[in-house]
Design a protein around this motif. Structure first.
Motif, mmCIF file in Angstrom:
data_model
loop_
_atom_site.group_PDB
_atom_site.id
_atom_site.type_symbol
_atom_site.label_atom_id
_atom_site.label_comp_id
_atom_site.label_asym_id
_atom_site.label_seq_id
_atom_site.Cartn_x
_atom_site.Cartn_y
_atom_site.Cartn_z
ATOM 1 N N MET A 435 0.800 -1.301 -0.052
ATOM 2 C CA MET A 435 -0.060 0.094 -0.115
ATOM 3 C C MET A 435 1.013 1.068 0.009
ATOM 4 S SD MET A 435 -3.250 -0.801 -0.230
ATOM 5 C CE MET A 435 -4.233 0.513 0.606
ATOM 6 N N THR A 436 1.936 1.366 0.716
ATOM 7 C CA THR A 436 2.718 2.187 0.698
ATOM 8 C C THR A 436 3.371 2.603 -0.585
ATOM 9 O OG1 THR A 436 3.620 1.676 2.817
ATOM 10 C CG2 THR A 436 4.935 3.217 2.036
ATOM 11 N N SER A 437 3.870 1.574 -1.337
ATOM 12 C CA SER A 437 4.211 1.673 -2.815
ATOM 13 C C SER A 437 3.315 2.353 -3.519
ATOM 14 C CB SER A 437 4.737 0.286 -3.308
ATOM 15 O OG SER A 437 5.570 -0.194 -2.538
ATOM 16 N N ALA A 438 2.159 2.002 -3.499
ATOM 17 C CA ALA A 438 1.076 2.267 -4.340
ATOM 18 C C ALA A 438 0.648 3.710 -4.103
ATOM 19 C CB ALA A 438 -0.448 1.475 -4.076
ATOM 20 N N ARG A 439 0.712 4.157 -2.733
ATOM 21 C CA ARG A 439 0.484 5.557 -2.338
ATOM 22 C C ARG A 439 1.759 6.538 -3.097
ATOM 23 N NH1 ARG A 439 -2.525 5.791 2.277
ATOM 24 N NH2 ARG A 439 -2.154 8.003 2.464
ATOM 25 N N ALA A 440 2.774 5.973 -2.855
ATOM 26 C CA ALA A 440 4.155 6.631 -3.337
ATOM 27 C C ALA A 440 3.934 6.793 -4.918
ATOM 28 C CB ALA A 440 5.395 5.915 -3.066
ATOM 29 N N LEU A 441 3.350 5.800 -5.583
ATOM 30 C CA LEU A 441 3.049 6.244 -6.849
ATOM 31 C C LEU A 441 1.984 7.024 -7.337
ATOM 32 C CD1 LEU A 441 3.843 2.484 -8.147
ATOM 33 C CD2 LEU A 441 5.234 4.358 -8.437
ATOM 34 N N GLY A 442 1.480 7.546 -6.337
ATOM 35 C CA GLY A 442 0.524 8.455 -6.572
ATOM 36 C C GLY A 442 -1.104 8.073 -6.336
ATOM 37 N N CYS A 443 -1.492 6.979 -5.956
ATOM 38 C CA CYS A 443 -2.712 6.435 -5.897
ATOM 39 C C CYS A 443 -3.366 7.101 -4.454
ATOM 40 C CB CYS A 443 -2.758 5.070 -5.653
ATOM 41 S SG CYS A 443 -2.502 4.123 -7.259
ATOM 42 N N SER A 444 -4.546 7.450 -4.749
ATOM 43 C CA SER A 444 -5.250 7.789 -3.251
ATOM 44 C C SER A 444 -5.483 6.528 -2.474
ATOM 45 C CB SER A 444 -6.525 8.590 -3.643
ATOM 46 O OG SER A 444 -7.467 7.681 -4.329
ATOM 47 N N PRO A 445 -5.812 6.633 -1.311
ATOM 48 C CA PRO A 445 -5.944 5.355 -0.615
ATOM 49 C C PRO A 445 -7.062 4.632 -1.418
ATOM 50 C CG PRO A 445 -6.043 7.108 1.045
ATOM 51 C CD PRO A 445 -6.032 7.867 -0.363
ATOM 52 N N LEU A 446 -8.158 5.369 -1.552
ATOM 53 C CA LEU A 446 -9.297 4.550 -2.156
ATOM 54 C C LEU A 446 -8.830 3.479 -3.563
ATOM 55 C CD1 LEU A 446 -12.060 3.566 -2.520
ATOM 56 C CD2 LEU A 446 -12.609 5.580 -3.647
ATOM 57 N N GLN A 447 -8.060 4.494 -4.262
ATOM 58 C CA GLN A 447 -7.478 3.691 -5.508
ATOM 59 C C GLN A 447 -6.464 2.696 -5.214
ATOM 60 O OE1 GLN A 447 -5.681 7.478 -7.280
ATOM 61 N NE2 GLN A 447 -7.279 7.375 -8.838
ATOM 62 N N ALA A 448 -5.555 2.807 -3.902
ATOM 63 C CA ALA A 448 -4.642 1.940 -3.817
ATOM 64 C C ALA A 448 -5.381 0.582 -3.319
ATOM 65 C CB ALA A 448 -3.840 2.351 -2.448
ATOM 66 N N CYS A 449 -6.711 0.749 -2.453
ATOM 67 C CA CYS A 449 -7.613 -0.551 -2.345
ATOM 68 C C CYS A 449 -8.048 -1.116 -3.345
ATOM 69 C CB CYS A 449 -8.455 0.202 -1.233
ATOM 70 S SG CYS A 449 -8.091 0.582 0.576
ATOM 71 N N LEU A 450 -8.587 -0.206 -4.264
ATOM 72 C CA LEU A 450 -9.131 -1.032 -5.537
ATOM 73 C C LEU A 450 -8.203 -1.565 -6.415
ATOM 74 C CD1 LEU A 450 -11.574 1.696 -6.248
ATOM 75 C CD2 LEU A 450 -12.133 -0.306 -5.509
ATOM 76 N N ARG A 451 -6.926 -1.091 -6.623
ATOM 77 C CA ARG A 451 -6.227 -1.477 -7.549
ATOM 78 C C ARG A 451 -4.953 -2.459 -7.072
ATOM 79 N NH1 ARG A 451 -4.455 3.845 -10.750
ATOM 80 N NH2 ARG A 451 -6.693 4.415 -11.613
ATOM 81 N N VAL A 452 -4.723 -2.333 -5.700
ATOM 82 C CA VAL A 452 -3.760 -3.357 -5.154
ATOM 83 C C VAL A 452 -4.355 -4.296 -4.063
ATOM 84 C CG1 VAL A 452 -1.705 -3.423 -4.158
ATOM 85 C CG2 VAL A 452 -1.934 -1.562 -5.522
ATOM 86 N N LYS A 453 -4.720 -3.807 -3.127
ATOM 87 C CA LYS A 453 -5.246 -4.492 -1.607
ATOM 88 C C LYS A 453 -6.327 -5.498 -1.969
ATOM 89 C CE LYS A 453 -5.520 -3.668 3.212
ATOM 90 N NZ LYS A 453 -5.237 -2.682 4.172
ATOM 91 N N TRP A 454 -7.545 -4.960 -2.378
ATOM 92 C CA TRP A 454 -8.511 -5.877 -2.584
ATOM 93 C C TRP A 454 -8.534 -6.788 -3.862
ATOM 94 C CZ3 TRP A 454 -12.566 -1.223 -1.847
ATOM 95 C CH2 TRP A 454 -12.175 -0.836 -0.468
ATOM 96 N N PRO A 455 -7.620 -6.607 -4.845
ATOM 97 C CA PRO A 455 -7.613 -7.646 -5.599
ATOM 98 C C PRO A 455 -6.863 -8.822 -5.154
ATOM 99 C CG PRO A 455 -7.502 -5.536 -6.616
ATOM 100 C CD PRO A 455 -7.585 -5.207 -5.322
#
Length: 539
Positions: A435-455
């Protein structure tokens, strides 16, 4: 950027609290409306002087205590003898199938198995030349022993499932290896090292099993005593009475169930505290392990499979009279004439409830205050009847009883906690660095969940959905109270038929009740496998 993230977190927490509040908050005035009239001395005097009171309490205590104790002993015995071994792994793989069998279907199958005219008596009759069923009370006995047996078997699967998750932790494996390297036998390792650590973590599942055993109505109607019935059944009758004074007596009986649960739990905590003080440290003596190469899991699995087999046989039996071990002929008439309306009602209800619950659970786990998780678990560790009475009182005041919305809301109260319990461990174990990597790449918390964590968590999410679906299918009292008898599900239909309907039709409804959760578990497993086939890291 940081201010924006904090704002999003605040909105997420507000959304999580709102969604969960819609399910739980109406209960508070409902408890007041349902149980308020019970806080009068005259109501309690009437309750305690009722001629059915003492016998009902005795049957309830015997069935609940014996059922919970036996379930705990079966779980402890199997884990001590089998873990870690290939047999334990095979048993663990079979648990989802066993857990998918609803309580009512299991009770019906066990009734067909151990009744005086059941399959076991028919098998014994072959050797003893019986021509009529023996005059034995093997089901619906006055002390609820057959109910205790059913509860012990059914709850042991649940406890084994929880224990298997705890044993998967690396710390437990390391402690087991260290104790074995110091010369302790497996039995000593379990008794002196593992159980003192695992039992406190099993206290909530054990409390859930005890609460369910105290307040179970559907299984008690099939296997429990009739006159007088258990206290839970008696409470249900009183709460359903149109007379408000009898309803108040039912509310007092529901509070009595809550009081019994509190007293038993306090006594159990006291016994545990004394045991810890008595044997605070291991004696240091090493004892040789005594090998018992006996398949300890066989009786549990044999009874479970025999229950399912006898249900299948009765559903296709043309005629089957005592003492014949097999039906005289096979027929699909019961399946062709089966009432399918309860099946479709159960299907849409379970789908709606489980699909609504999954996003609520995810939002709660991601943004909700986790220190309040214990509040969400309350429906699992509190006897069902006070909560069902509160739900019904709230629905009556809102004039929403006997509606589909009421039915969905009543089921959410139990489906949400079970799905949360199923998913919370995996969710907490998720690697936060992703999640930290996704946020560092510009994802919002919701986008990080939708694109990384929940899948990546799709497999446990689907498992939680299947558990929620199965829990909704098994609900009896919420369906009966919130639906006001206007919505028939396979569970309510099976319990109604158990009062004296055709055994073939009853077996069909019980098997339909098994088929729905089983299909959900198979669908969840298939989708998870298909999703993770070409994706690395999917859990």
């Amino acid at each position: 950027m940081e201010t924006r993230q904090l704002r999003l977190g605040g909105w997420g927490q507000l959304l999580a609290l709102t969604l969960v509040g819609l399910v739980f908050v109406p209960l508070l005035p409902g408890l007041y409306w349902a149980l308020g009239p019970s806080f009068k001395i005259v109501v309690w005097q009437t309750l305690l002087s009722d001629p059915q009171w003492s016998q009902a309490v005795s049957a309830t205590l015997v069935s609940a205590l014996l059922g919970t104790l036996l379930a705990g002993l079966i779980t402890a015995g199997l884990a001590t003898r089998l873990y870690p071994s290939p047999t334990w792994q095979r048993l663990q793989q079979r648990l989802p199938v066993l857990l998918s069998v609803p309580h009512v279907a299991f009770a019906v199958g066990l009734f067909f198995l151990i009744a005086p005219s059941g399959w076991l008596a028919r098998a014994a009759g072959l050797f003893l030349s019986w021509t009529s069923p023996p005059d034995w009370v093997t089901v619906q006995d006055p002390y609820g022993l057959s109910l205790a047996l059913a509860l012990a078997l059914k709850e042991s699967w649940f406890l084994l499932w929880v224990l298997a998750a705890l044993l998967g932790e690396q710390a437990v494996t390391r402690q087991l290896a260290v104790a074995r390297s110091l010369g302790y036998s497996p039995a000593q390792t379990w008794r002196q090292v593992l159980w003192p650590q695992l039992l406190p973590r099993l206290r909530w599942p054990l409390a859930a099993a005890l609460a369910y055993s105290l307040s179970v109505v559907d299984m008690a109607l099939i296997l429990g005593p009739g006159t007088p019935p258990t206290l839970a059944v008696l409470t249900w009758h009183w709460l359903s009475d149109p007379d408000t004074s009898v309803q108040a007596q039912g509310g007092a009986a529901a509070l009595a169930l809550l009081l019994l649960f509190g007293v038993i739990s306090a006594l159990a905590c006291g016994v545990w505290w004394l045991l810890r003080r008595w044997r605070a440290y291991p004696s240091g003596q090493r004892r040789a392990d005594v090998q018992h190469p006996w398949p300890w899991q066989t009786p549990l699995l044999a009874i479970s499979y025999a229950v399912l087999a006898v249900l299948v046989l009765w559903s296709v039996a043309d005629s089957w009279f005592f003492p014949a071990l097999w039906p005289d002929g096979l027929s699909w008439d019961a399946w062709r004439s089966a009432k399918l309306a309860p099946f479709w009602t159960t299907l849409w209800l379970a789908l709606v409830v489980s699909l609504l619950s999954l996003p609520v659970v995810l939002i709660w786990l991601e943004w909700g205050p986790q220190r309040w998780n214990a509040v969400l678990y309350l429906p699992l560790i509190v006897p069902t009847l006070p909560l069902v009475a509160a739900q019904y009182a709230a629905l009556l005041r809102l004039q929403l009883d006997a509606t589909a919305l009421a039915l969905v809301w009543s089921h959410l109260l139990w489906v949400l906690p079970y799905m949360l319990l199923t998913l919370v461990g995996t969710y907490r174990a998720f690697d936060a660095r992703l999640m930290t990597s996704a946020r560092a790449l510009g994802c919002s918390p919701l986008q990080a969940c939708l694109r990384v964590k929940w899948p990546l968590l799709l497999r446990p999410m689907l498992a939680a959905w299947a558990v929620g679906f199965a829990v909704s299918v098994a609900q009896y009292l919420p369906t009966l109270f919130a639906g006001a008898g206007r919505f028939d599900t396979v569970t309510t239909e099976a319990v109604a038929l158990s009062a004296g309907g055709s055994r073939q039709v009853l077996a069909v409804q019980a098997l339909l009740q098994v088929a729905l959760p089983l299909a959900a578990f198979v669908l969840a497993t298939t989708l998870a496998s298909a999703w993770g086939r070409n994706r690395k890291g999917v859990r």
